[in-house]
Design a protein around this motif. Structure first.
Motif, short mmCIF file in Angstrom:
data_model
loop_
_atom_site.label_atom_id
_atom_site.label_comp_id
_atom_site.label_asym_id
_atom_site.label_seq_id
_atom_site.Cartn_x
_atom_site.Cartn_y
_atom_site.Cartn_z
N HIS A 25 -3.92 42.78 -53.28
CA HIS A 25 -3.81 44.75 -53.31
C HIS A 25 -2.05 45.14 -53.45
CE1 HIS A 25 -8.28 45.00 -54.23
NE2 HIS A 25 -8.54 44.42 -53.02
N PHE A 26 -1.61 44.39 -52.58
CA PHE A 26 -0.13 44.05 -51.85
C PHE A 26 0.81 44.71 -53.02
CE2 PHE A 26 -0.37 45.85 -46.85
CZ PHE A 26 -1.57 46.15 -47.06
N PRO A 27 2.00 45.01 -53.08
CA PRO A 27 2.57 45.25 -53.56
C PRO A 27 3.73 43.47 -53.70
CG PRO A 27 3.73 46.40 -52.57
CD PRO A 27 2.44 46.39 -52.17
N GLU A 28 4.86 43.81 -55.24
CA GLU A 28 4.89 42.13 -55.36
C GLU A 28 5.73 42.34 -54.39
OE1 GLU A 28 5.01 39.02 -57.60
OE2 GLU A 28 4.03 41.03 -58.43
N GLY A 29 6.28 41.20 -53.60
CA GLY A 29 7.03 40.64 -52.84
C GLY A 29 6.56 40.82 -51.36
N THR A 30 4.87 41.13 -51.30
CA THR A 30 4.86 41.52 -49.49
C THR A 30 4.39 39.89 -49.19
OG1 THR A 30 3.60 43.74 -49.63
CG2 THR A 30 3.29 41.63 -48.86
N CYS A 31 4.88 40.50 -48.18
CA CYS A 31 4.90 37.97 -47.44
C CYS A 31 3.91 38.33 -46.31
CB CYS A 31 6.12 37.76 -46.56
SG CYS A 31 7.67 36.98 -48.00
N VAL A 32 3.28 37.47 -46.36
CA VAL A 32 1.80 37.61 -45.17
C VAL A 32 2.28 36.00 -44.39
CG1 VAL A 32 0.01 37.41 -47.09
CG2 VAL A 32 -0.12 38.05 -44.64
N THR A 33 1.39 35.87 -43.01
CA THR A 33 1.33 35.17 -42.02
C THR A 33 0.01 34.14 -42.58
OG1 THR A 33 1.01 36.54 -40.47
CG2 THR A 33 3.30 35.81 -40.52
N ARG A 34 0.47 32.96 -42.23
CA ARG A 34 -0.65 32.03 -41.99
C ARG A 34 -1.39 31.49 -41.10
NH1 ARG A 34 0.76 33.08 -46.79
NH2 ARG A 34 0.93 32.08 -48.28
N PRO A 35 -1.80 32.66 -40.07
CA PRO A 35 -2.42 31.73 -38.63
C PRO A 35 -3.67 30.80 -38.28
CG PRO A 35 -3.18 33.94 -38.80
CD PRO A 35 -2.04 33.93 -40.09
N GLU A 36 -3.41 29.77 -37.76
CA GLU A 36 -4.04 29.08 -37.67
C GLU A 36 -4.85 29.30 -35.98
OE1 GLU A 36 -2.60 25.46 -38.13
OE2 GLU A 36 -1.69 25.46 -40.38
N GLY A 37 -5.09 30.78 -35.93
CA GLY A 37 -5.86 30.96 -34.40
C GLY A 37 -5.51 32.54 -34.95
N GLY A 38 -6.70 33.54 -33.46
CA GLY A 38 -6.48 34.08 -33.39
C GLY A 38 -7.45 35.10 -34.36
N SER A 39 -7.05 36.44 -34.50
CA SER A 39 -7.79 37.73 -35.71
C SER A 39 -6.38 38.59 -35.84
CB SER A 39 -8.00 38.29 -34.79
OG SER A 39 -8.22 38.81 -34.07
N LEU A 40 -5.13 38.26 -36.27
CA LEU A 40 -4.23 38.77 -36.26
C LEU A 40 -3.57 38.44 -37.75
CD1 LEU A 40 -3.29 39.60 -33.39
CD2 LEU A 40 -4.29 41.43 -34.59
N VAL A 41 -2.71 38.96 -38.95
CA VAL A 41 -2.23 39.00 -39.54
C VAL A 41 -0.26 39.58 -39.59
CG1 VAL A 41 -3.29 37.51 -41.51
CG2 VAL A 41 -2.86 40.17 -41.69
N TRP A 42 -0.35 38.99 -39.76
CA TRP A 42 1.43 39.94 -40.51
C TRP A 42 2.46 40.13 -41.80
CZ3 TRP A 42 4.38 43.34 -37.30
CH2 TRP A 42 5.30 43.38 -36.99
#
Lengths: 470, 470
Positions: B387-404
């Protein structure tokens, strides 16, 4: 406890609750032996024990009688005279030693300022909490963010009508007891290095908070009956920049003083004129022995400059940790600090307190608790007069559960504290109540527990230790 | 919720838990109408709704299918590059706006970092607590002084074996969640004006504590997978006097990074060599998606310089407020601060947590919780890609419950936050995670709730809001 001590304890209780009064004749040895189902010699031992404690006296040919106190009550201490300079605080290490000792259940607890749990409605509170835990479901495990549960704030606001200081639920932030209320209030109004004016002597917990925030304490002379001396405060304020004034107007700890209504008004006006916040610790306000609850100074606050702190720790359940602050214009700041430092309080204890208050019976409980504490304080004052060395002075608090004892100059309260602890008795030594380490010959005694031969014995021991040091 | 939304929600749940997988055919309209006991037109509405959210797709002549995500997952953000200067902190006002909004139950909660209460064992915990409240009697209402209940500390110590960092019950002090553990730790090791090195971005609650104590924050560049960059830290330590380093090595908030074991060891040694305390916030440690729980840095501590903080707020019951700190050589100091500021914690929640742990089942619960969170995080990463615009980056956490999430430069996260809130969605805007007010085009999204059409809809809305700002 040995058998004869148990018998003595039961008789002592009958004397303590007034079933047996000064001058009353005790049951004969034979009667008591029969009713208690113990041997005659056990009864005799119990009577000898009670006599040695000064509880009873033997009249030849006549029997045993509840003893009248022989000695007049001791005088009250004078107004305190702390130095007029602001001090950094470092009482923590000393406090640490004192409160650690107080936790031991084998020790006679004259050192800590809490009412005996048997005087509090543990069963009813725990039942409310158990019911709520079964009904609350997911809500009970979710974060409760500041300002805290609405139902609890509503009940506290309801109580504020009885204080003569009507506040709304949205005026309050729920805290971890009055301690955290005071901590957050100080943190909201003062920066490290700032000066805070306090009573002298002052509660050691407050001194610790001042220490932990890197503030400086300015001790103001305080009257054993009327609390902080406002002329002295006013003089200090003209000389120094003071970031906040912190008082316990109702039954301060350790003095037990109660600031007269006109002084409260003057204090609030004096600070409003200077824009100085007043932190009011009202934790003992509900524990007045007279007919009228003292009105908080907050009742005179027109500027939102008074931060009123209180809790249910001295009247319902210390272990539920439900306190509050009505921070006036500092509400937003206090809420943010609360959130940053602890996120929020546990939900269920707050709800249980609210349910207890809503269901009624708090006023009735308070009446009984006040009567009991008044009698315990009276007994303590008498016992100090009975057992302590000539020249000892003691306060006459009209509320709360503490007395402040001034011993002859030669008695070192820290040495007395150590010796008392060796004898299985905890007391609070004077120097922990002063940033200036004053009050070297003072001690604070807690009257939170029903009077008993065990307590009388502890007072006799303390008195003879004090005499040996004098 | 309307009827068709309820049907959509149930189907979405079946997709979310994996009962229906990408490419699977959905029940026919007639079948579903019969099994759900709703009209054919309601089912059609539900399918149109799910299709508009991108949950399913229609294949002509064939029916409805669970949709495969079309777009590749977004890239990860780069290592952060904060300025190399120490800053006083003032995020509180901003944080206040954000967290107030998050409390509204009508708002889609992507802003706050807690797991959905339905994922936690509320019923069992509350039952334990109710039982204890009935049995504990007076003990439940009495003060529980620091370090807190022994049975609770015993159970935490028992868990520390599983962390690979064996500690004893007497190593721990019970606190009001990990928040207070961090607050007390900072207070014990740093004085106002001191510099504390932290990750960048860092949890806003930590920034608020730093602010409330008058400390300065030194933000250290941090890697989205490996956390704080130790070369950068080392360089900073040679230039400046740093009073403490504060890290979240396991699944940091907001990055979700996990510091490799060798880095933890290097970090502890680096600080030991300089005599600098390390405050380790391990609150997410139990929420690893991989097979192995990361070992706390504390495991490498030979000097007592690591203060390990944790809690059960993310795994059992945030509203019970049971956290802890193992403060190493600062134990006495931390205990005194805890006593001064709050006297102690409520007794019953501590006992209930201990009873729950003793009775077993925590590990089983954790396994289910981890699986669930791993799937929710995966869904969130996919939805951001969708859903987010082109060029968006997002983390790949291997624990917890949050993305940045890093949005295109033009997107102002504070504007996005305000618009999202208007649309009934809470998010955490980047600038609250930096003393330097960086991360103006970042947001943190919480994955604490089971995936659902409502969440997918919220992500679609967020994405189109972000596009309109880009």
């Amino acid at each position: 406890m040995k058998l004869y001590e148990q018998v003595a304890e039961r008789l002592g209780e009958a004397i303590s609750v007034g079933t047996l009064r000064a001058g009353d004749r005790l049951p004969s040895v034979r009667q008591l032996s029969a009713s208690e189902r113990v041997s005659v010699s056990t009864v005799l031992q119990a009577y000898v024990h009670l006599e040695s404690l000064g509880f009873i006296e033997t009249r030849p040919q006549s029997g045993h009688y509840v003893r009248r106190r022989q000695r007049p009550l001791p005088a009250e201490p004078q107004v305190s005279q702390p130095a007029a300079s602001a001090s950094p605080v470092s009482v923590s290490a000393l406090v640490s030693r004192v409160y650690r000792a107080a936790g031991d259940p084998r020790v006679v607890p004259l050192g800590a300022a809490f009412p005996s749990p048997e005087l509090l409605p543990a069963r009813r509170l725990n039942r409310e909490l158990a019911l709520l835990a079964r009904e609350a479901g997911e809500m009970a495990i979710e974060y409760d963010m500041p300002p805290g549960c609405l139902v609890t704030r509503q009940q506290v606001a309801r109580r504020s009508l009885d204080w003569g200081c009507p506040l709304a639920p949205e005026d309050f932030v729920i805290t971890c007891g009055a301690s955290e209320a005071v901590h957050l209030s100080l943190s909201a109004v003062a920066r490290p290095g700032d000066i805070v004016a306090i009573e002298s002597p002052a509660y050691y917990g407050t001194l610790q908070v001042i220490e932990s925030q890197g503030l400086r304490a300015l001790e103001i002379p305080s009257h054993p009956r009327h609390g902080m001396e406002l002329d002295a405060l006013e003089a200090a304020l003209t000389k120094r920049k003071v970031a906040a004034v912190l008082v316990v107007p109702s039954f301060s700890n350790p003095l037990g003083s109660c600031m007269p209504e006109e002084n409260r008004q003057r204090l609030v006006r004096m600070l409003a004129g200077r824009g100085i916040p007043l932190i009011e610790d009202d934790i003992y306000g509900d524990l007045h022995f007279g007919p009228q609850r003292p009105r908080p100074a907050k009742a005179h606050d027109t500027e939102g400059l008074v931060l009123l702190c209180g809790s249910f720790s001295k009247t319902l359940a210390p272990g539920y940790r439900v306190g509050w602050v009505a921070p006036g214009r500092f509400r937003e700041k206090v809420e943010l600090l609360k959130f940053a430092q602890t996120v929020g309080m546990p939900t269920l204890p707050q709800l249980a307190i609210a349910a207890f208050l809503r269901s009624g019976g708090y006023d009735k409980h308070l009446r009984a608790l006040r009567r009991q504490l008044a009698s315990q304080v009276q007994r303590m004052v008498e016992a100090v007069g009975e057992h302590f060395p000539e020249g000892t002075c003691v306060t006459r608090p009209e509320g709360g559960s503490l007395v402040w004892v001034e011993l002859p100059r030669k008695v070192d309260a820290l040495v007395l504290h150590a010796r008392a602890l060796d004898a299985g008795i905890s007391i609070a030594p004077g120097p922990i109540f002063s940033a200036q380490k004053r009050y070297g010959n003072f001690i604070r005694l807690s009257c939170g527990f029903p009077w008993s031969p065990r307590l009388e014995g502890a007072l006799a021991t303390l008195g003879s230790l004090a005499r040996s040091l004098a």
